[in-house]
Every structure is written in structure tokens, then in C-alpha cells.
Design a protein around this motif. Structure first.
Motif, mmCIF file in Angstrom:
data_model
loop_
_atom_site.group_PDB
_atom_site.id
_atom_site.type_symbol
_atom_site.label_atom_id
_atom_site.label_comp_id
_atom_site.label_asym_id
_atom_site.label_seq_id
_atom_site.Cartn_x
_atom_site.Cartn_y
_atom_site.Cartn_z
ATOM 1 N N ILE A 1 39.259 9.924 8.982
ATOM 2 C CA ILE A 1 39.212 8.677 9.748
ATOM 3 C C ILE A 1 37.823 8.070 9.592
ATOM 4 O O ILE A 1 36.817 8.708 9.911
ATOM 5 C CB ILE A 1 39.497 8.931 11.239
ATOM 6 N N LEU A 2 37.759 6.845 9.105
ATOM 7 C CA LEU A 2 36.484 6.141 8.951
ATOM 8 C C LEU A 2 36.255 5.253 10.167
ATOM 9 O O LEU A 2 37.124 4.469 10.551
ATOM 10 C CB LEU A 2 36.494 5.290 7.682
ATOM 11 N N GLN B 1 34.959 -1.185 2.991
ATOM 12 C CA GLN B 1 35.971 -1.018 1.949
ATOM 13 C C GLN B 1 35.540 0.044 0.934
ATOM 14 O O GLN B 1 36.328 0.905 0.530
ATOM 15 C CB GLN B 1 36.198 -2.359 1.225
ATOM 16 N N LYS B 2 34.283 -0.036 0.538
ATOM 17 C CA LYS B 2 33.763 0.876 -0.487
ATOM 18 C C LYS B 2 33.857 2.333 -0.034
ATOM 19 O O LYS B 2 34.331 3.206 -0.775
ATOM 20 C CB LYS B 2 32.310 0.523 -0.805
ATOM 21 N N TYR B 3 33.417 2.613 1.191
ATOM 22 C CA TYR B 3 33.370 3.997 1.642
ATOM 23 C C TYR B 3 34.727 4.501 2.135
ATOM 24 O O TYR B 3 34.984 5.709 2.113
ATOM 25 C CB TYR B 3 32.248 4.172 2.662
ATOM 26 N N ALA B 4 35.600 3.595 2.537
ATOM 27 C CA ALA B 4 36.982 3.995 2.823
ATOM 28 C C ALA B 4 37.628 4.514 1.547
ATOM 29 O O ALA B 4 38.333 5.531 1.552
ATOM 30 C CB ALA B 4 37.776 2.821 3.384
ATOM 31 N N ASN B 5 37.349 3.824 0.430
ATOM 32 C CA ASN B 5 37.876 4.269 -0.867
ATOM 33 C C ASN B 5 37.193 5.561 -1.331
ATOM 34 O O ASN B 5 37.838 6.455 -1.877
ATOM 35 C CB ASN B 5 37.689 3.177 -1.919
ATOM 36 N N LYS B 6 35.894 5.641 -1.094
ATOM 37 C CA LYS B 6 35.127 6.801 -1.571
ATOM 38 C C LYS B 6 35.619 8.096 -0.924
ATOM 39 O O LYS B 6 35.756 9.125 -1.597
ATOM 40 C CB LYS B 6 33.639 6.603 -1.286
ATOM 41 N N LEU C 1 42.788 6.414 7.660
ATOM 42 C CA LEU C 1 42.804 5.433 8.749
ATOM 43 C C LEU C 1 41.394 4.911 8.968
ATOM 44 O O LEU C 1 40.421 5.648 8.837
ATOM 45 C CB LEU C 1 43.313 6.105 10.038
ATOM 46 N N ILE C 2 41.292 3.612 9.297
ATOM 47 C CA ILE C 2 40.027 3.004 9.715
ATOM 48 C C ILE C 2 40.184 2.596 11.178
ATOM 49 O O ILE C 2 41.188 1.974 11.550
ATOM 50 C CB ILE C 2 39.678 1.768 8.864
ATOM 51 N N VAL C 3 39.217 2.955 12.020
ATOM 52 C CA VAL C 3 39.234 2.536 13.425
ATOM 53 C C VAL C 3 37.987 1.705 13.678
ATOM 54 O O VAL C 3 36.868 2.181 13.477
ATOM 55 C CB VAL C 3 39.280 3.749 14.384
ATOM 56 N N MET C 4 38.189 0.450 14.111
ATOM 57 C CA MET C 4 37.076 -0.491 14.272
ATOM 58 C C MET C 4 37.085 -1.119 15.659
ATOM 59 O O MET C 4 38.146 -1.355 16.242
ATOM 60 C CB MET C 4 37.178 -1.632 13.248
ATOM 61 N N VAL D 1 40.841 -6.060 8.167
ATOM 62 C CA VAL D 1 42.269 -6.010 8.489
ATOM 63 C C VAL D 1 43.083 -6.745 7.438
ATOM 64 O O VAL D 1 44.141 -6.293 7.010
ATOM 65 C CB VAL D 1 42.520 -6.613 9.891
ATOM 66 N N ARG D 2 42.577 -7.895 7.014
ATOM 67 C CA ARG D 2 43.314 -8.735 6.066
ATOM 68 C C ARG D 2 43.409 -8.088 4.689
ATOM 69 O O ARG D 2 44.402 -8.249 3.995
ATOM 70 C CB ARG D 2 42.634 -10.101 5.954
ATOM 71 N N SER D 3 42.397 -7.334 4.294
ATOM 72 C CA SER D 3 42.329 -6.872 2.912
ATOM 73 C C SER D 3 42.501 -5.366 2.730
ATOM 74 O O SER D 3 42.725 -4.900 1.620
ATOM 75 C CB SER D 3 40.990 -7.288 2.294
ATOM 76 N N SER D 4 42.405 -4.589 3.805
ATOM 77 C CA SER D 4 42.425 -3.132 3.664
ATOM 78 C C SER D 4 43.786 -2.625 3.192
ATOM 79 O O SER D 4 44.833 -3.027 3.694
ATOM 80 C CB SER D 4 42.077 -2.465 4.994
ATOM 81 N N LYS D 5 43.734 -1.708 2.230
ATOM 82 C CA LYS D 5 44.958 -1.053 1.759
ATOM 83 C C LYS D 5 45.330 0.103 2.692
ATOM 84 O O LYS D 5 46.378 0.723 2.527
ATOM 85 C CB LYS D 5 44.747 -0.526 0.344
ATOM 86 N N ARG D 6 44.461 0.377 3.632
ATOM 87 C CA ARG D 6 44.667 1.499 4.547
ATOM 88 C C ARG D 6 44.959 0.988 5.957
ATOM 89 O O ARG D 6 44.480 -0.074 6.338
ATOM 90 C CB ARG D 6 43.417 2.393 4.563
ATOM 91 N N PRO D 7 45.722 1.726 6.736
ATOM 92 C CA PRO D 7 45.973 1.304 8.119
ATOM 93 C C PRO D 7 44.663 1.142 8.890
ATOM 94 O O PRO D 7 43.715 1.910 8.692
ATOM 95 C CB PRO D 7 46.818 2.448 8.690
#
Length: 275
Positions: A4-5, A97-102, A107-110, A131-137
Motif C-alpha cells: 500500500i502506497l 505514479q513513479k513509485y507506485a509502479n516501482k 493500492l494507493i491511499v491518499m 485518481v484520473r490516471s492511476s492504473k491502480r485502485p
């Protein structure tokens, strides 16, 4: 769910998001990755002649940031949760985005702190972009939720074929927490459908899925966003789930104006999954 990022900026909303992430991690055994992104003045990064910042000053600044991150970690997370952290020089949107991919985040929680039009434009834009561009929930959190749980989840949709892939991911999420799913179809004066017909549409949509506890709801209101907000309040929902589309911001199934109003007014955590 393993990773989880959580982007943090030491604000109250990032604290709220971290608490939600902590509860999810406790349930799933996931590792939390905190990331603090710094947009430093050009001189801090370049360290060249003519720079207003010396190398020692820059190192001191980064050391202070690290201390703040470690203190944040200690204040929010219990010792039984595995927490890693990054401090990176990056634009917030690009860095997330970069570190979610890395790390290959599940999941990303913001946190989101945009309440007025001005705040949303200046502060909330990074959350909206992710939210608009993330490939992850992505889960967006706006307020403190000391007793946050995932008992009652609302999935609001038009229940068209194109949203089935998103729904499958949502069902996996709900199954992880043994949640009850409230399937919501909102009727409005401009787009009205009889209750029996609307329920049959939802039944046809879910026929290919092995659902946990669930209930089909057809709710009438003056607008889609008011219907979602009022229904979620009526059942004391823990989270609202929507599908997203890269071109139209939050909620592919709704118009941009409906989505904007919903994202500004919803105080419940919102889970968004991209189509």
C-alpha cells in the motif's frame, strides 16, 4: 493485498489517509510504503555556482524532513505493521505514479483537503490527477475515521457491460474484508427507470460473479451525486466505490460536473478503480 502506497505531506488529511491504510494493513498483512515528495527550488537540487542553497544547508533540510517522516511513522503506525518510507525530489503527481509502479503497489491511499473551489484547484489537483490516471485502485480520504472499518461498501454504477472488469476488482477487495456490498443504481427525474427493470439490470450485471453478502438498491433522488451521498449516509456506509476513466476524471459512469460535486462533498472514503 501486499503493498500500500501512502503519499504524506504531514497534513491532517495525510494523517487520516495513513490511519485508513494502517487498518487495511492490519487486516491484510500488507506492507505500507510512505512517500514524501519534495519540490525543492532549483538551486537546492542543482547546488551549482550562484545557488542560494549550500550543500550543507540542503543536507540539513533533508535530514529534518527525514526526522519528520520517522516521527510521523511512530505517531501513526503500531509496531506490528511493516512500514517502509521514501523521501524523493519529485513533482507529487509524477512521483506518486513513479513509485507506485516501482514497488508494484496494490493500492494507493491518499488524503484530500480541497473543500472550496480554490483549494480544490490548488491543493486537491494532485489527488484528482492520480485518481484520473492511476492504473491502480485509489482510496481518497477526507476526514478522520478513528473507527474506520470496511463492513458496508457501496458500489454505485450504471451497471453497463463496460464496468464489469472494475466490478470484479471491487469484489476481490470486498472479499478480502468480508464486507457487505450495497449495489446502488440511482434514479433521477432526467433518467428514470422502473424499480423492477432497474433491479433486473443489476441482477443481469452480477450474474457472472460469486458475490459475498450483498443487496441491490434502487434509490431515487434529484441528482446522481445526491443519491449516492444520501444513500451512503442512510446506511452509514464505510466506503463508496466508483469506476473511473482517464479522460473524464472521477467516475466514468457520471458526467464531469456530477463527479466533481460528489468528490467535493463526499466525506466517506472513496475507492476508485480505473476502467
Amino acid at each position: 493485498m501486499k503493498k500500500i502506497l501512502v503519499p504524506i505531506d504531514f497534513s491532517k488529511p495525510s494523517e487520516y489517509a495513513s490511519k485508513v491504510a494502517a487498518r487495511i494493513a492490519k487486516k491484510t498483512g500488507a506492507t505500507i510504503y510512505l512517500i514524501h515528495l519534495i519540490e525543492l527550488p532549483k538551486g537546492v537540487i542543482d547546488m551549482g555556482s550562484g545557488s542560494n542553497f549550500s550543500i550543507p544547508e540542503s543536507m540539513l533540510y533533508l535530514r529534518k524532513i527525514r526526522e519528520k517522516v520517522l516521527q510521523f511513522k511512530e505517531n501513526i503506525f503500531s509496531k506490528d505493521i511493516n512500514v517502509e518510507y521514501f523521501i524523493k525530489l519529485n513533482n507529487p503527481f509524477e512521483g506518486i505514479q513513479k513509485y507506485a509502479n516501482k514497488i508494484d503497489a496494490d493500492l494507493i491511499v491518499m488524503g484530500s483537503k480541497g473543500h472550496s473551489e480554490f483549494e480544490e484547484m490548488i491543493i486537491g489537483s494532485n489527488t484528482e490527477k492520480v485518481v484520473r490516471s492511476s492504473k491502480r485502485p485509489v482510496i481518497v480520504v477526507k476526514k478522520d475515521s478513528e473507527k474506520f472499518k470496511l463492513k458496508n461498501l457501496v458500489f454505485a454504477s450504471n451497471f453497463k457491460e463496460e464496468n464489469k472488469e472494475v466490478f470484479g476488482k471491487f469484489v476481490d477487495f470486498a472479499n478480502t474484508f468480508n464486507s457487505k456490498i450495497h449495489l446502488l443504481k440511482v434514479n433521477t427525474p432526467a433518467n428514470f427507470q422502473g424499480t423492477s427493470e432497474a433491479k433486473q439490470k443489476v441482477k443481469d450485471f452480477i450474474t457472472d460473479f460469486n458475490l459475498p453478502k450483498h443487496k441491490i438498491n434502487v434509490y431515487s433522488d434529484v441528482s446522481v451525486e445526491k443519491g449516492i451521498l444520501n444513500f451512503s449516509k442512510d446506511i452509514n456506509a464505510d466506503l463508496i466505490a466508483l469506476s473511473t476513466h482517464g479522460r473524464s476524471g472521477l467516475a466514468h459512469l457520471f458526467t464531469g460536473s456530477v463527479t466533481k460535486n460528489l468528490s467535493k462533498n463526499a466525506l466517506k472514503p472513496m475507492l476508485t478503480i480505473k476502467v
